[in-house]
Design a protein around this motif. Sequence first.
Motif, PDB file in Angstrom:
ATOM      1  N   SER A 401      43.581  46.861  47.130  1.00  0.00           N
ATOM      2  CA  SER A 401      42.342  47.498  46.706  1.00  0.00           C
ATOM      3  C   SER A 401      42.665  48.592  45.694  1.00  0.00           C
ATOM      4  CB  SER A 401      41.622  48.115  47.909  1.00  0.00           C
ATOM      5  OG  SER A 401      41.342  47.135  48.879  1.00  0.00           O
ATOM      6  N   ILE A 402      41.980  48.567  44.580  1.00  0.00           N
ATOM      7  CA  ILE A 402      42.237  49.550  43.523  1.00  0.00           C
ATOM      8  C   ILE A 402      41.749  50.924  43.962  1.00  0.00           C
ATOM      9  CG2 ILE A 402      41.584  50.234  41.176  1.00  0.00           C
ATOM     10  CD1 ILE A 402      41.658  47.250  40.447  1.00  0.00           C
ATOM     11  N   ALA A 403      42.586  51.938  43.734  1.00  0.00           N
ATOM     12  CA  ALA A 403      42.313  53.297  44.225  1.00  0.00           C
ATOM     13  C   ALA A 403      41.927  54.248  43.097  1.00  0.00           C
ATOM     14  CB  ALA A 403      43.533  53.837  44.968  1.00  0.00           C
ATOM     15  N   SER A 404      41.397  53.712  42.011  1.00  0.00           N
ATOM     16  CA  SER A 404      41.030  54.574  40.889  1.00  0.00           C
ATOM     17  C   SER A 404      39.806  54.017  40.181  1.00  0.00           C
ATOM     18  CB  SER A 404      42.194  54.678  39.892  1.00  0.00           C
ATOM     19  OG  SER A 404      42.582  53.383  39.442  1.00  0.00           O
ATOM     20  N   SER A 405      39.154  54.895  39.418  1.00  0.00           N
ATOM     21  CA  SER A 405      38.058  54.496  38.544  1.00  0.00           C
ATOM     22  C   SER A 405      38.598  54.397  37.124  1.00  0.00           C
ATOM     23  CB  SER A 405      36.926  55.525  38.610  1.00  0.00           C
ATOM     24  OG  SER A 405      36.095  55.444  37.467  1.00  0.00           O
ATOM     25  N   LEU A 406      38.284  53.303  36.444  1.00  0.00           N
ATOM     26  CA  LEU A 406      38.734  53.137  35.068  1.00  0.00           C
ATOM     27  C   LEU A 406      38.071  54.169  34.153  1.00  0.00           C
ATOM     28  CD1 LEU A 406      40.567  51.328  33.328  1.00  0.00           C
ATOM     29  CD2 LEU A 406      38.594  49.854  32.905  1.00  0.00           C
ATOM     30  N   SER A 407      36.843  54.558  34.501  1.00  0.00           N
ATOM     31  CA  SER A 407      36.152  55.582  33.711  1.00  0.00           C
ATOM     32  C   SER A 407      36.888  56.914  33.786  1.00  0.00           C
ATOM     33  CB  SER A 407      34.720  55.765  34.223  1.00  0.00           C
ATOM     34  OG  SER A 407      34.005  54.553  34.182  1.00  0.00           O
ATOM     35  N   ALA A 408      37.435  57.224  34.967  1.00  0.00           N
ATOM     36  CA  ALA A 408      38.143  58.493  35.149  1.00  0.00           C
ATOM     37  C   ALA A 408      39.590  58.409  34.696  1.00  0.00           C
ATOM     38  CB  ALA A 408      38.088  58.906  36.621  1.00  0.00           C
ATOM     39  N   ASN A 409      40.149  57.199  34.658  1.00  0.00           N
ATOM     40  CA  ASN A 409      41.568  57.010  34.305  1.00  0.00           C
ATOM     41  C   ASN A 409      41.698  55.859  33.304  1.00  0.00           C
ATOM     42  OD1 ASN A 409      42.925  58.741  36.657  1.00  0.00           O
ATOM     43  ND2 ASN A 409      41.299  57.509  37.572  1.00  0.00           N
ATOM     44  N   PRO A 410      41.304  56.071  32.052  1.00  0.00           N
ATOM     45  CA  PRO A 410      41.363  54.998  31.048  1.00  0.00           C
ATOM     46  C   PRO A 410      42.759  54.402  30.920  1.00  0.00           C
ATOM     47  CG  PRO A 410      40.161  56.905  30.199  1.00  0.00           C
ATOM     48  CD  PRO A 410      40.791  57.333  31.500  1.00  0.00           C
ATOM     49  N   ASP A 411      42.801  53.066  30.851  1.00  0.00           N
ATOM     50  CA  ASP A 411      44.063  52.328  30.675  1.00  0.00           C
ATOM     51  C   ASP A 411      45.025  52.490  31.837  1.00  0.00           C
ATOM     52  OD1 ASP A 411      43.471  51.116  28.257  1.00  0.00           O
ATOM     53  OD2 ASP A 411      44.216  52.799  27.080  1.00  0.00           O
ATOM     54  N   GLU A 412      44.511  52.913  33.013  1.00  0.00           N
ATOM     55  CA  GLU A 412      45.374  53.040  34.186  1.00  0.00           C
ATOM     56  C   GLU A 412      44.724  52.366  35.389  1.00  0.00           C
ATOM     57  OE1 GLU A 412      46.589  56.978  35.257  1.00  0.00           O
ATOM     58  OE2 GLU A 412      47.291  57.483  33.245  1.00  0.00           O
ATOM     59  N   VAL A 413      45.564  52.017  36.347  1.00  0.00           N
ATOM     60  CA  VAL A 413      45.089  51.547  37.644  1.00  0.00           C
ATOM     61  C   VAL A 413      45.997  52.160  38.705  1.00  0.00           C
ATOM     62  CG1 VAL A 413      46.497  49.431  37.546  1.00  0.00           C
ATOM     63  CG2 VAL A 413      44.478  49.514  39.026  1.00  0.00           C
ATOM     64  N   HIS A 414      45.394  52.649  39.791  1.00  0.00           N
ATOM     65  CA  HIS A 414      46.162  53.293  40.861  1.00  0.00           C
ATOM     66  C   HIS A 414      46.089  52.446  42.131  1.00  0.00           C
ATOM     67  CE1 HIS A 414      45.266  57.453  38.832  1.00  0.00           C
ATOM     68  NE2 HIS A 414      45.927  56.628  38.051  1.00  0.00           N
ATOM     69  N   LEU A 415      47.178  52.453  42.893  1.00  0.00           N
ATOM     70  CA  LEU A 415      47.252  51.707  44.150  1.00  0.00           C
ATOM     71  C   LEU A 415      47.731  52.625  45.270  1.00  0.00           C
ATOM     72  CD1 LEU A 415      49.017  48.398  42.994  1.00  0.00           C
ATOM     73  CD2 LEU A 415      46.555  48.861  43.155  1.00  0.00           C
ATOM     74  N   THR A 416      47.322  52.277  46.496  1.00  0.00           N
ATOM     75  CA  THR A 416      47.765  52.977  47.699  1.00  0.00           C
ATOM     76  C   THR A 416      48.407  51.933  48.608  1.00  0.00           C
ATOM     77  OG1 THR A 416      45.839  54.421  47.468  1.00  0.00           O
ATOM     78  CG2 THR A 416      47.057  54.538  49.548  1.00  0.00           C
ATOM     79  N   ILE A 417      49.728  51.979  48.765  1.00  0.00           N
ATOM     80  CA  ILE A 417      50.454  50.906  49.448  1.00  0.00           C
ATOM     81  C   ILE A 417      51.274  51.471  50.605  1.00  0.00           C
ATOM     82  CG2 ILE A 417      52.181  49.095  49.185  1.00  0.00           C
ATOM     83  CD1 ILE A 417      51.424  48.910  46.239  1.00  0.00           C
ATOM     84  N   GLY A 418      51.022  50.976  51.801  1.00  0.00           N
ATOM     85  CA  GLY A 418      51.783  51.387  52.976  1.00  0.00           C
ATOM     86  C   GLY A 418      53.051  50.569  53.119  1.00  0.00           C
ATOM     87  N   ALA A 419      54.192  51.229  53.235  1.00  0.00           N
ATOM     88  CA  ALA A 419      55.472  50.535  53.389  1.00  0.00           C
ATOM     89  C   ALA A 419      55.531  49.862  54.767  1.00  0.00           C
ATOM     90  CB  ALA A 419      56.628  51.510  53.229  1.00  0.00           C
TER      91      ALA A 419
END
Length: 611
Positions: A401-419
């Motif tokens: 599941s993507i953890a960011s807004s493209l509007s708030a973070n142009p050209d980026e995508v953030h992830l939250t991954i549990g080891a």
Amino acid sequence: MQLQVMNSPFNQEQVELLNRLLPTLTESQKVWLSGYIAASSATSVVSAPEQGAQAIESVTPAAAPVQTISKDVTILFGSQTGNSQALAKKAGKALEAKDFKVTVASMNDFKPNNLKKLENLLIVVSTHGEGDPPDNAISFHEFLHGKRAPKLENLRYSVLSLGDSSYEFFCKTGKDFDEKLLELGGTCIYPRVDCDLDFDEPAAEWIEGVINGLSEAQGETATPEAQVSTEAAVESEFSRTNPFRAEVLENLNLNGRGSNKETRHLEISLEGSGLTYQPGDSLGVYPENDPILVDMVIKEMNWNSEETVTLNKQGETRSLKDALISYYEITILTKPIIQKAAELSSNSELKDLVSTGNEDKLKAYLDGHDLLDLLKDFGPWNVSAQEITGILRKMPARLYSIASSLSANPDEVHLTIGAVRYEAHGRERNGVCSILCSERLEPGDTLPVFVQHNENFKLPENPDTPIIMVGPGTGIAPFRSFIQEREETGAEGKSWLFFGDQHFVTDFLYQIEWQKALKDGVLTKMDVAFSRDTAEKVYVQNRMQENSKELYEWLEAGAVVYICGDEKHMAHDVHNTLIDIIEKEGSMSREQAESYLADMQQQKRYQRDVY
């Protein structure tokens, strides 16, 4: 074209009548009329041409000897993560290219009573969890398997079923639909295709087969263009089949010192990819296997790591080590893999494991064992590396599941991954992608990624609509994206977040961000549950119960409820808690409360992203 007296068996008056009538007829009326005349000639129903009009009036529709096959095609999809929806749209585009009139719809949006009106129906559906329909297929699945399901003798259908062969009930939902449609009288256009995680090729074959079947029913011959249109329907640019090599910008541990968990926050660049996403979408990541595990497999079999193996039907080749690292899945065993391995082996224990009557024994072995276990437990093997790799599945993408807004973070995508780390059968085991991200991925490295759109988990169109978000652990990810987006768009609707984890001090993911969102009014209300901080374990559902009156008021005010995280335990418990709250605060019976929640789901006011 005008009929002439000189080249026809009709007199002048008849020719004039026919020339006035024929241009007004539809194609189906012309077919019906030709069939009627042929039948009436054979049975001497009509004794003279002038009796034709009277005879036609006396014939009921059931007596018509010829029926046209409609070019209208309805494609219904049941999708949890978006794969079935994407394939349904691809099939629709391919059929439209062959001049079919196509309607593509979610099962949730289709009125079941219209089923008996359809002539051509295509089902594209995934199986979720332990053989369950995806959320947006539940109501249609229940209708079709209930007492109100109509007879469907005039229906032509085909089913494309998606699943994961590592689960016991592989493609069960698709099989359910196929068997029920046949039982209700439907005629199969093209045999059901059951797809594993690597579904692109079998799905393309199914689309081509359906086009051929429908074309033949029209009296047409499917041309090679059918294959072209199927391929053209596949997305160009960067996609599942053509991932983008994205650079990692940040890789941070969100948990504090002393935590039992490790949760990675990844920031990834999409610059130059053209990829876009909306809050609620997922990012697909193609990981690599741990080189240490690969070396153990090669050593166990005494193989040459530089030996060349062929990967697929296209004849692509790689070195054995490279293939085992980046192409094949080696950490999960499936029933088909064990069965194929038994065919390669002379080991009696392995052959006994896949024999009839030992299904429970096989299921137990599949749980927690990997390729190295299989090779160790049932050796010695007199087989080549090519034979072993030939039975393996292609490495599937992991969806996060993507953890960011493209509007708030142009050209980026953030992830939250549990080891993921655990011990099973005397060995330490690791999650393939999560440990790659935790231990071997550095800023500047790249990952093959694609965007998985998910229309079943979206913010409400009206920004004034209140939202309730339940996301313990890494389930918090999409709600970070929701809140960032609502801040960027200036949404006025109230928002309420329920978050839970083990310890407040070490496991409050994105704590500073949530506190700022509360202070700024972007987040209206937040309730947290840290299960290991008190003698009695407290979970998000307990916090929901404590706020049951207010939560029900939000529901009555039109709030949309979102749940993200573990399906087996958390999502199941939260679902039942919602029913409890509705039953109590709404003074309803259990059945009425369940119906209330089902109606919310139908209205897209209850959405889940669970795994």
